[in-house]
Design a protein around this motif. Structure first.
Motif, PDB file in Angstrom:
ATOM      1  N   GLY A  56      53.993 136.762 128.675  1.00  0.00           N
ATOM      2  CA  GLY A  56      53.195 135.536 128.540  1.00  0.00           C
ATOM      3  C   GLY A  56      51.945 135.519 129.376  1.00  0.00           C
ATOM      4  N   THR A  57      51.529 136.671 129.898  1.00  0.00           N
ATOM      5  CA  THR A  57      50.320 136.711 130.723  1.00  0.00           C
ATOM      6  C   THR A  57      49.083 136.765 129.838  1.00  0.00           C
ATOM      7  OG1 THR A  57      50.343 139.127 130.826  1.00  0.00           O
ATOM      8  CG2 THR A  57      51.555 137.950 132.526  1.00  0.00           C
ATOM      9  N   SER A  58      47.983 136.311 130.388  1.00  0.00           N
ATOM     10  CA  SER A  58      46.704 136.412 129.684  1.00  0.00           C
ATOM     11  C   SER A  58      46.235 137.866 129.693  1.00  0.00           C
ATOM     12  CB  SER A  58      45.650 135.521 130.342  1.00  0.00           C
ATOM     13  OG  SER A  58      46.046 134.166 130.317  1.00  0.00           O
ATOM     14  N   ILE A  59      45.561 138.278 128.589  1.00  0.00           N
ATOM     15  CA  ILE A  59      45.069 139.652 128.457  1.00  0.00           C
ATOM     16  C   ILE A  59      43.547 139.620 128.463  1.00  0.00           C
ATOM     17  CG2 ILE A  59      45.051 141.733 127.039  1.00  0.00           C
ATOM     18  CD1 ILE A  59      47.696 140.830 125.852  1.00  0.00           C
ATOM     19  N   LEU A  60      42.954 140.390 129.385  1.00  0.00           N
ATOM     20  CA  LEU A  60      41.502 140.522 129.451  1.00  0.00           C
ATOM     21  C   LEU A  60      41.126 141.928 129.054  1.00  0.00           C
ATOM     22  CD1 LEU A  60      42.388 138.381 131.808  1.00  0.00           C
ATOM     23  CD2 LEU A  60      40.012 138.602 132.495  1.00  0.00           C
ATOM     24  N   LEU A  61      40.179 142.063 128.125  1.00  0.00           N
ATOM     25  CA  LEU A  61      39.670 143.356 127.690  1.00  0.00           C
ATOM     26  C   LEU A  61      38.224 143.480 128.127  1.00  0.00           C
ATOM     27  CD1 LEU A  61      40.193 145.975 126.129  1.00  0.00           C
ATOM     28  CD2 LEU A  61      39.382 144.816 124.066  1.00  0.00           C
ATOM     29  N   ASP A  62      37.987 144.429 129.029  1.00  0.00           N
ATOM     30  CA  ASP A  62      36.638 144.615 129.593  1.00  0.00           C
ATOM     31  C   ASP A  62      36.138 143.316 130.225  1.00  0.00           C
ATOM     32  OD1 ASP A  62      36.583 147.278 128.784  1.00  0.00           O
ATOM     33  OD2 ASP A  62      35.789 146.771 126.816  1.00  0.00           O
ATOM     34  N   ASP A  63      37.030 142.684 131.047  1.00  0.00           N
ATOM     35  CA  ASP A  63      36.721 141.460 131.810  1.00  0.00           C
ATOM     36  C   ASP A  63      36.422 140.261 130.919  1.00  0.00           C
ATOM     37  OD1 ASP A  63      37.058 142.719 134.265  1.00  0.00           O
ATOM     38  OD2 ASP A  63      34.990 143.443 134.303  1.00  0.00           O
ATOM     39  N   ARG A  64      36.876 140.292 129.646  1.00  0.00           N
ATOM     40  CA  ARG A  64      36.721 139.150 128.755  1.00  0.00           C
ATOM     41  C   ARG A  64      38.101 138.718 128.251  1.00  0.00           C
ATOM     42  NH1 ARG A  64      31.596 138.096 126.724  1.00  0.00           N
ATOM     43  NH2 ARG A  64      29.974 139.585 127.318  1.00  0.00           N
ATOM     44  N   TYR A  65      38.355 137.412 128.327  1.00  0.00           N
ATOM     45  CA  TYR A  65      39.641 136.904 127.869  1.00  0.00           C
ATOM     46  C   TYR A  65      39.795 137.093 126.363  1.00  0.00           C
ATOM     47  CZ  TYR A  65      41.040 134.619 132.226  1.00  0.00           C
ATOM     48  OH  TYR A  65      41.441 134.366 133.503  1.00  0.00           O
ATOM     49  N   THR A  66      40.993 137.502 125.943  1.00  0.00           N
ATOM     50  CA  THR A  66      41.358 137.538 124.529  1.00  0.00           C
ATOM     51  C   THR A  66      42.266 136.346 124.222  1.00  0.00           C
ATOM     52  OG1 THR A  66      43.355 138.861 124.874  1.00  0.00           O
ATOM     53  CG2 THR A  66      41.265 140.059 124.638  1.00  0.00           C
ATOM     54  N   ASP A  67      42.534 136.137 122.944  1.00  0.00           N
ATOM     55  CA  ASP A  67      43.415 135.045 122.550  1.00  0.00           C
ATOM     56  C   ASP A  67      44.892 135.438 122.643  1.00  0.00           C
ATOM     57  OD1 ASP A  67      41.230 133.474 122.005  1.00  0.00           O
ATOM     58  OD2 ASP A  67      41.118 134.100 119.906  1.00  0.00           O
ATOM     59  N   ALA A  68      45.164 136.695 122.964  1.00  0.00           N
ATOM     60  CA  ALA A  68      46.543 137.187 122.946  1.00  0.00           C
ATOM     61  C   ALA A  68      47.208 137.018 124.308  1.00  0.00           C
ATOM     62  CB  ALA A  68      46.560 138.662 122.538  1.00  0.00           C
ATOM     63  N   ARG A  69      48.531 136.978 124.280  1.00  0.00           N
ATOM     64  CA  ARG A  69      49.364 136.963 125.487  1.00  0.00           C
ATOM     65  C   ARG A  69      50.465 138.000 125.315  1.00  0.00           C
ATOM     66  NH1 ARG A  69      48.923 132.717 129.088  1.00  0.00           N
ATOM     67  NH2 ARG A  69      47.372 131.137 128.535  1.00  0.00           N
ATOM     68  N   THR A  70      50.859 138.578 126.435  1.00  0.00           N
ATOM     69  CA  THR A  70      51.845 139.657 126.381  1.00  0.00           C
ATOM     70  C   THR A  70      53.198 139.137 125.922  1.00  0.00           C
ATOM     71  OG1 THR A  70      52.381 139.311 128.703  1.00  0.00           O
ATOM     72  CG2 THR A  70      50.714 140.969 128.193  1.00  0.00           C
ATOM     73  N   PRO A  71      53.958 139.973 125.147  1.00  0.00           N
ATOM     74  CA  PRO A  71      53.517 141.274 124.616  1.00  0.00           C
ATOM     75  C   PRO A  71      52.656 141.089 123.381  1.00  0.00           C
ATOM     76  CG  PRO A  71      55.765 140.826 123.942  1.00  0.00           C
ATOM     77  CD  PRO A  71      55.367 139.676 124.838  1.00  0.00           C
ATOM     78  N   ALA A  72      51.640 141.927 123.236  1.00  0.00           N
ATOM     79  CA  ALA A  72      50.720 141.780 122.111  1.00  0.00           C
ATOM     80  C   ALA A  72      50.066 143.120 121.831  1.00  0.00           C
ATOM     81  CB  ALA A  72      49.662 140.720 122.400  1.00  0.00           C
ATOM     82  N   THR A  73      49.522 143.233 120.633  1.00  0.00           N
ATOM     83  CA  THR A  73      48.781 144.426 120.220  1.00  0.00           C
ATOM     84  C   THR A  73      47.375 143.990 119.831  1.00  0.00           C
ATOM     85  OG1 THR A  73      50.765 145.557 119.443  1.00  0.00           O
ATOM     86  CG2 THR A  73      48.641 146.360 118.618  1.00  0.00           C
ATOM     87  N   ILE A  74      46.379 144.569 120.466  1.00  0.00           N
ATOM     88  CA  ILE A  74      44.976 144.252 120.199  1.00  0.00           C
ATOM     89  C   ILE A  74      44.435 145.296 119.224  1.00  0.00           C
ATOM     90  CG2 ILE A  74      42.713 143.872 121.232  1.00  0.00           C
ATOM     91  CD1 ILE A  74      44.112 143.302 123.862  1.00  0.00           C
ATOM     92  N   THR A  75      43.952 144.835 118.093  1.00  0.00           N
ATOM     93  CA  THR A  75      43.457 145.744 117.055  1.00  0.00           C
ATOM     94  C   THR A  75      41.942 145.738 117.006  1.00  0.00           C
ATOM     95  OG1 THR A  75      43.581 144.011 115.379  1.00  0.00           O
ATOM     96  CG2 THR A  75      45.547 145.375 115.682  1.00  0.00           C
ATOM     97  N   GLY A  76      41.401 146.715 116.259  1.00  0.00           N
ATOM     98  CA  GLY A  76      39.952 146.777 116.044  1.00  0.00           C
ATOM     99  C   GLY A  76      39.167 147.134 117.287  1.00  0.00           C
ATOM    100  N   VAL A  77      39.745 147.939 118.187  1.00  0.00           N
ATOM    101  CA  VAL A  77      39.074 148.298 119.433  1.00  0.00           C
ATOM    102  C   VAL A  77      38.241 149.558 119.207  1.00  0.00           C
ATOM    103  CG1 VAL A  77      39.377 148.812 121.881  1.00  0.00           C
ATOM    104  CG2 VAL A  77      40.999 147.306 120.711  1.00  0.00           C
ATOM    105  N   VAL A  78      36.996 149.530 119.645  1.00  0.00           N
ATOM    106  CA  VAL A  78      36.101 150.683 119.500  1.00  0.00           C
ATOM    107  C   VAL A  78      36.609 151.836 120.365  1.00  0.00           C
ATOM    108  CG1 VAL A  78      33.748 151.507 119.825  1.00  0.00           C
ATOM    109  CG2 VAL A  78      34.158 149.178 119.029  1.00  0.00           C
ATOM    110  N   PRO A  79      36.652 153.057 119.827  1.00  0.00           N
ATOM    111  CA  PRO A  79      37.133 154.187 120.620  1.00  0.00           C
ATOM    112  C   PRO A  79      36.335 154.367 121.898  1.00  0.00           C
ATOM    113  CG  PRO A  79      36.952 154.783 118.297  1.00  0.00           C
ATOM    114  CD  PRO A  79      36.316 153.437 118.444  1.00  0.00           C
ATOM    115  N   GLY A  80      37.022 154.823 122.946  1.00  0.00           N
ATOM    116  CA  GLY A  80      36.398 155.045 124.238  1.00  0.00           C
ATOM    117  C   GLY A  80      37.203 154.397 125.351  1.00  0.00           C
TER     118      GLY A  80
END
Length: 351
Positions: A123-147
């Protein structure tokens, strides 16, 4: 008188000596000259007229074949011209090792990857590259640019956990973290205040001019509020002990201006309602002699901000909605569970 013998109508004479020559002789018996080239053989020819009949269908077929020659040539020319135009218009692409054969043109589709994030507790908040996402753990983030990407999980009362994840197109990268409770812990119904052991706050430089004090605002007076900062279910309860008054600013994370600014008189409590979901920072200034033009204090001015952010969320549940309420105390409290840091007065005024 010597003369040649008379010759009958069917007899031949030598063209050289005019002597009579027997029928069928090739050499003159008188002068011995060869006579063959002077007496060519004449054959009689009898011409017998005949008729040849051609059926009508044979004539038509022959006539048709002659007429179909030009349409056939025209079709062949059209095919040749079409082939030339097609070769000029349609691009041909070859690939290495394909002997120069053309291959089909294919569209280039950008490939993306996914990141699977889990944590303990969940139930924790997930930040991708220091930006909050709408997802909470456990979760799968899709559409991520390779790298490479920085993945961080955050929950109030726990230290953040983060790592750098390398995303590969078409595959899933994973990050699992076990959060550790932080030294500064927020309760289930948070009650935030400044710690008692906080060192003395240095006083900012004196104001270059001493402005006149404005009328003291009422407790809980809203000095400023953005139109978008409405309609939420979140609330913020603010308390200050006796002493100076306070000005509190609620700033949405990433914004350069306060969403709401509220005035708090000493030894009072007030509540801000209608806070929309989001992550906010809380700034406050204490002092005496309110100055309305710059929304600051004339004397004893001290500006601070809480080190932790305040997250507001709303979730639908059976029979109602669950939403977040926060309660903070600006005065120093023994065994307080939130810390604050000084900030320049100029920086406070910019919000």
């Amino acid at each position: 008188m010597t003369g040649s013998a008379p010759v009958g109508p069917d007899e031949r004479r030598c063209p050289f000596c005019r002597a009579a020559v027997p029928e069928g002789a090739d050499v003159c018996p008188q002068c011995g000259r060869i006579l063959r080239e002077h007496f060519p053989v004449v054959a009689s020819v009898t011409a017998t007229p005949t008729e040849t009949f051609t059926p009508p269908h044979q004539k038509i077929a022959h006539h048709a074949r002659r007429r179909l020659v030009w349409p056939g040539i025209a079709v062949a020319m059209v095919l040749i011209v079409s082939a030339v135009i097609f070769g000029l218009v349609q691009p041909r692409r070859t690939v290495p090792g394909n002997s120069g054969l053309p291959v089909a043109q294919t569209s280039q589709v950008e490939q993306t990857g996914t990141i699977s994030v889990s944590s303990e507790p969940s139930g924790t908040s997930i930040l991708l590259d220091d930006r909050y996402t709408d997802a909470r753990t456990p979760a799968t983030i899709t559409g991520v640019v390779p790298g490479p990407h920085d993945v961080r999980v955050r929950m109030t009362g726990y230290d953040d956990a983060n790592t750098q994840v390398e995303v590969v197109a078409g595959s899933t990268s994973s990050f699992s973290a076990t959060l550790v409770k932080s030294k500064t812990v927020a309760a289930v119904v948070p009650s935030v205040s400044k710690p008692a052991a906080k060192p003395a706050i240095p006083r900012p430089p004196a104001q270059p001019a001493t402005p006149k004090a404005s009328p003291r605002p009422a407790n809980g007076a809203i000095l400023k509020r953005l139109s978008a900062f409405r309609g939420g279910l979140g609330t913020l309860s603010i308390h200050i002990d006796s002493g100076p008054d306070a000005i509190v600013k609620v700033v949405k994370n990433g914004s350069s201006q306060a969403s709401v600014t509220v005035y708090l008189r000493s030894n009072s409590t007030t509540k801000v309602s209608g806070i929309p979901d989001g992550v906010y920072r809380i700034l406050f200034a204490t002092g005496r002699g309110y100055e309305a033009v710059h929304k600051t204090f004339i004397s004893d001015l001290s500006c601070s901000q809480f080190d932790d952010t305040f997250e507001y969320t709303t979730a639908a549940e059976p029979g109602g909605q669950r939403y977040r309420k926060w309660s903070i105390t600006l005065s120093q409290v023994l065994n307080g569970n939130a810390s604050s840091s000084d900030m320049p007065a100029d920086s406070f005024s910019e919000y």
